[in-house]
Enzyme design. Structure first.
Site, PDB file in Angstrom:
ATOM      1  N   ILE A  78       9.479 -52.805  -6.814  1.00  0.00           N
ATOM      2  CA  ILE A  78       9.150 -53.290  -8.065  1.00  0.00           C
ATOM      3  C   ILE A  78       7.695 -53.368  -8.541  1.00  0.00           C
ATOM      4  O   ILE A  78       7.664 -53.693  -9.636  1.00  0.00           O
ATOM      5  CB  ILE A  78      10.027 -54.628  -8.200  1.00  0.00           C
ATOM      6  CG1 ILE A  78       9.740 -55.803  -7.198  1.00  0.00           C
ATOM      7  CG2 ILE A  78      11.407 -54.499  -8.344  1.00  0.00           C
ATOM      8  CD1 ILE A  78       9.990 -57.054  -7.367  1.00  0.00           C
ATOM      9  N   GLY A  79       6.873 -53.168  -7.441  1.00  0.00           N
ATOM     10  CA  GLY A  79       5.619 -53.205  -8.088  1.00  0.00           C
ATOM     11  C   GLY A  79       4.464 -52.883  -6.942  1.00  0.00           C
ATOM     12  O   GLY A  79       4.781 -52.633  -5.799  1.00  0.00           O
TER      13      GLY A  79
ATOM     14  N   VAL B  70       5.230 -54.290  -3.795  1.00  0.00           N
ATOM     15  CA  VAL B  70       6.252 -55.248  -3.711  1.00  0.00           C
ATOM     16  C   VAL B  70       7.580 -54.871  -3.851  1.00  0.00           C
ATOM     17  O   VAL B  70       8.066 -53.838  -4.625  1.00  0.00           O
ATOM     18  CB  VAL B  70       6.095 -56.351  -4.959  1.00  0.00           C
ATOM     19  CG1 VAL B  70       7.055 -57.480  -4.710  1.00  0.00           C
ATOM     20  CG2 VAL B  70       4.735 -56.740  -4.722  1.00  0.00           C
TER      21      VAL B  70
ATOM     22  N   LYS C 113       6.493 -58.695  -0.274  1.00  0.00           N
ATOM     23  CA  LYS C 113       5.477 -58.053  -0.349  1.00  0.00           C
ATOM     24  C   LYS C 113       4.652 -57.677   0.865  1.00  0.00           C
ATOM     25  O   LYS C 113       4.306 -58.432   1.940  1.00  0.00           O
ATOM     26  CB  LYS C 113       4.303 -58.773  -1.281  1.00  0.00           C
ATOM     27  CG  LYS C 113       2.898 -58.376  -1.316  1.00  0.00           C
ATOM     28  CD  LYS C 113       2.067 -59.362  -2.455  1.00  0.00           C
ATOM     29  CE  LYS C 113       0.919 -58.825  -2.873  1.00  0.00           C
ATOM     30  NZ  LYS C 113      -0.009 -59.560  -3.872  1.00  0.00           N
TER      31      LYS C 113
ATOM     32  N   ASP D 113      -8.074 -64.904  -9.826  1.00  0.00           N
ATOM     33  CA  ASP D 113      -7.490 -63.754 -10.435  1.00  0.00           C
ATOM     34  C   ASP D 113      -6.285 -64.283 -11.370  1.00  0.00           C
ATOM     35  O   ASP D 113      -5.311 -63.343 -11.576  1.00  0.00           O
ATOM     36  CB  ASP D 113      -6.991 -62.868  -9.508  1.00  0.00           C
ATOM     37  CG  ASP D 113      -6.897 -61.350  -9.786  1.00  0.00           C
ATOM     38  OD1 ASP D 113      -7.580 -61.216 -10.876  1.00  0.00           O
ATOM     39  OD2 ASP D 113      -6.249 -60.659  -8.957  1.00  0.00           O
TER      40      ASP D 113
END
Ligand SMILES: *[C@@H]1O[C@H](CO)[C@@H](O)[C@H](O)[C@H]1NC(C)=O
Ligand SMILES: *[C@@H]1O[C@H](CO)[C@@H](O)[C@H](O)[C@H]1NC(C)=O
Ligand SMILES: *[C@@H]1O[C@H](CO)[C@@H](O)[C@H](O)[C@H]1NC(C)=O
Ligand SMILES: *[C@@H]1O[C@H](CO)[C@@H](O)[C@H](O)[C@H]1NC(C)=O
Ligand SMILES: *[C@@H]1O[C@H](CO)[C@@H](O)[C@H](O)[C@H]1NC(C)=O
Length: 623
Positions: free
Chosen positions: A304-305, A312, A326, A427
């Protein structure tokens, strides 16, 4: 890796030759470095961060600036922005190591900071297809702002700030051509300014300090201090702040270290606790087979990422819980023990507005090698950045936006004030804010890569690895304070309220959201800042308040930003918002630059660029 090994083996060999057969010409098959690196030994740079105790993060910044001096010389002589091939690049890094060892600085810092010597090799995809001065002139023209602003003596603050200003202009000109490579473009602009334009050249300490962000040794900075009262005042202030900060950091570090030592005793039992629940935390050691089962063997469908630091996957545990798994790429900066210790700390941090860690997994596989995973709760509504983007599933309503902003503020306030030692996220950005099924925001990615000993943090590899050349910004990255998070939070508020991105790269010149919002607010057109889809939804007064707090938080001057606690009170209407300070000094403004320059020379670092760059750069690299 191969390359590094080769270098290690080569080192004693080279030393042997230098010591005993000093006149041996270099073997014709191996390349030799075309630049004379003797400046490394004579230039008055501040070597302290590279000496015991080594502060890897800041040391790598200094080393990058130091290599920048060499590259600028190389540019002047050969018209090339980078080395022609990898062999030459390796040879130069090799020479660089030898120079460092003659300064009694650990030469292995070089492969640590620059794991991949190809980062210095000519590559037409680096920045707008530029590899030499001819290309440069074709892209940005014969006379750039740099040519007119960077030729003076950088001891003068005005000259320096004009030059850095010009640097930003030219960088944005280049970024317009090639939006993907702003980092390298920035670096090219700087190399051009100091290597081609500046009459004193890259080895002039004032020029290197101003343009390359090179921290100077105290000797160097006192030389460049020409006694202006203003400078002195700024300097003293900087020094005092520096001393206080250092003091606070030392105390924090000591406490942390003590805690950590105590904990290390318990770590030896780590293997036996695997597969079981960590005491007091609720976080679990997962077995790799559980994660494989959950994610369908990490199938692409479940991905998904992907970010700079990991991939991830979405997964379903055997009890049906949805999780996000992750996989962490960075296996080198921390050992297993340290990693597990950090997981333990982070898993103890529980807060409604922080993404909870469910557990982790460390595994060694004979074929695939070591792998590390973190397991989080799955957030069905994705990231804030997704929700704000055009293809976002649904348009956020004003009440949703308002709650998201408040949630993030509360999450940050918790990290800053309720955890000892506090965690600075560093961040904060729309991609790091996730939304659960009820559109409640959760701040993600805090802690793990960032907490504690800054020198050994994850950022080190990121500086050297992904961002590669990014010396000046990172040299300016400076001491971390809670206000860096506040700045990023301000940007998030403005993004949420306006539906725009931090940088508007569609138009040229590139517009920074703070400058855009400021000019609207100042001319009394706050309502034009609101995203069209919510413009008629809310009580205008409250929406206006949110925007003003955003502008205030994202103020370029640290001193004028509120703390997150103050910002939260302002958002909730508990305290009044002060009048907007006279102008959020545009980046590159003189007063801002000069305090920055002084901060750098006198005490190390100061912060405003920090958050600007981290958010800018990550936004750009986010596509
Ligand atoms: C260095 O980076 C390049 C691509 O940027 C990659 O192809 C190469 O494998 C890397 N080399 C090492 C030694 O990591
Ligand atoms: C780099 O060196 C290797 C051997 O050390 C050699 O095979 C290769 O041709 C060299 N490459 C260049 C571009 O000189
Ligand atoms: C140039 O850089 C890109 C991206 O880093 C890399 O994929 C490519 O292999 C490099 N090209 C050369 C000739 O090194
Ligand atoms: C620069 O951007 C191009 C696409 O515009 C990309 O292919 C290349 O990999 C980028 N280079 C670097 C070093 O990021
Ligand atoms: C500069 O680089 C370009 C390719 O990027 C090449 O065509 C040109 O010949 C080079 N010019 C000089 C003077 O080296």
């Amino acid at each position: 890796m191969d390359n590094n090994n080769q270098q290690f083996m080569f080192l004693p060999f080279l030393l042997f030759f230098t010591l005993f057969i000093a006149t041996t010409p270099s073997a014709s098959s191996s390349a030799s470095c075309p630049i004379d690196l003797s400046y490394v030994e004579t230039f008055p740079w501040d070597t302290s961060t590279c000496r015991d105790p080594i502060d890897t993060h800041h040391c790598c910044q200094s080393l990058l600036s130091l290599i920048g001096i060499g590259l600028a010389k190389h540019l002047k002589e050969t018209q090339l922005f980078q080395f022609p091939n990898e062999n030459i690049s390796s040879a130069c890094l090799q020479d660089f190591k030898l120079k460092l060892s003659s300064l009694k600085i650990q030469p292995l810092l070089v492969p640590t900071c620059f794991p991949n010597s190809t980062q210095f090799v000519t590559n037409t995809s680096s920045c707008a297809g530029i590899s030499n001065i001819t290309d440069w002139k074709q892209k940005v023209g014969m006379i750039t702002p740099l040519d007119t602003s960077c030729n003076g003596d950088m001891k003068s603050e005005t000259t320096c700030s004009m030059c850095t200003d010009a640097g930003f202009k030219v960088t944005s000109q280049l970024t317009d051509i090639d939006p993907k490579n702003s980092t390298k473009c920035f670096y090219f602009s700087i190399l051009y300014a100091i290597g081609i334009v500046n009459q004193f050249g890259p080895t002039d300490p004032a020029a290197a300090a101003c343009i390359l962000g090179m921290p100077l040794s105290s000797k160097g900075s006192s030389e460049s201090n020409n006694g202006k009262i203003l400078k002195l005042v700024f300097g003293l202030l900087g020094a005092i702040v520096g001393v206080v900060l250092a003091f606070v950091l030392i105390i924090m570090y000591k406490k942390w270290d003590k805690m950590r030592r105590e904990n290390l005793y318990h770590r030896s039992v780590e293997n036996s606790v695997r597969d079981s629940v960590l005491p007091n935390t609720g976080a679990k050691w997962f077995h790799i087979s559980e994660l494989e089962k959950a994610t369908n063997k990490f199938s692409l469908k479940n991905k998904i990422g992907q970010g700079g630091d990991g991939v991830v996957y979405k997964g379903t545990l055997s009890d049906g819980t949805l999780v996000a798994v992750k996989e962490i790429f960075d296996l080198e900066t921390r050992g297993d023990e340290e990693f597990c210790y950090e997981v333990e700390i982070i898993s103890k941090i529980k807060h409604r507005y922080l993404l909870a860690l469910r557990g982790c997994c460390v595994t060694s596989h004979s074929v695939r090698g070591k792998r590390r995973f973190l397991v989080y709760d799955y957030m069905p509504n994705g990231s804030l950045s997704y929700q704000l983007s055009v293809n976002g599933a649904n348009k956020l309503t004003w009440p949703q936006r308002k709650n998201i902003i408040l949630d993030v503020a509360k999450g940050l306030a918790y990290l800053h004030y309720e955890i000892k030692p506090p965690i600075f996220h560093r961040d904060i950005k729309a991609t790091n804010i996730l939304l659960d099924s009820k559109m409640k925001a959760k701040v993600a990615d805090f802690g793990l890569a960032k907490q504690g000993n800054e020198g050994q943090s994850h950022l080190t590899t990121r500086v050297a690895g992904t961002y590669g050349y990014l010396a000046p910004e990172y040299a300016l990255y400076g001491q971390l304070t809670e206000k860096s998070d506040v700045y990023s939070f301000g940007i998030v508020i403005l993004e949420v309220m306006s539906g725009r991105k931090v940088l508007d790269t569609m138009n040229s010149p590139v517009v920074l959201i703070t400058d855009w919002a400021w000019s609207h607010a100042k001319s009394g057109k706050v309502d034009e800042i609101f995203d069209e889809s919510i413009r008629d939804e809310g009580p205008e007064k409250i929406m206006e308040r949110f925007v003003l707090v955003g502008i205030l938080c994202a103020h370029a001057m640290v001193a004028l930003r509120p703390t997150i606690a103050e910002a939260l009170k302002m958002l909730e209407g508990d305290i009044d918002i002060p009048n907007l300070p006279d102008r959020p000094v545009p980046l590159g403004h003189e007063s801002f630059q000069s305090s920055l320059l002084n901060g750098m020379q006198q005490s190390g670092r100061s912060t405003p660029f920090t958050s600007f760059y981290s958010s800018t750069m990550s936004t750009i690299s986010r596509n």
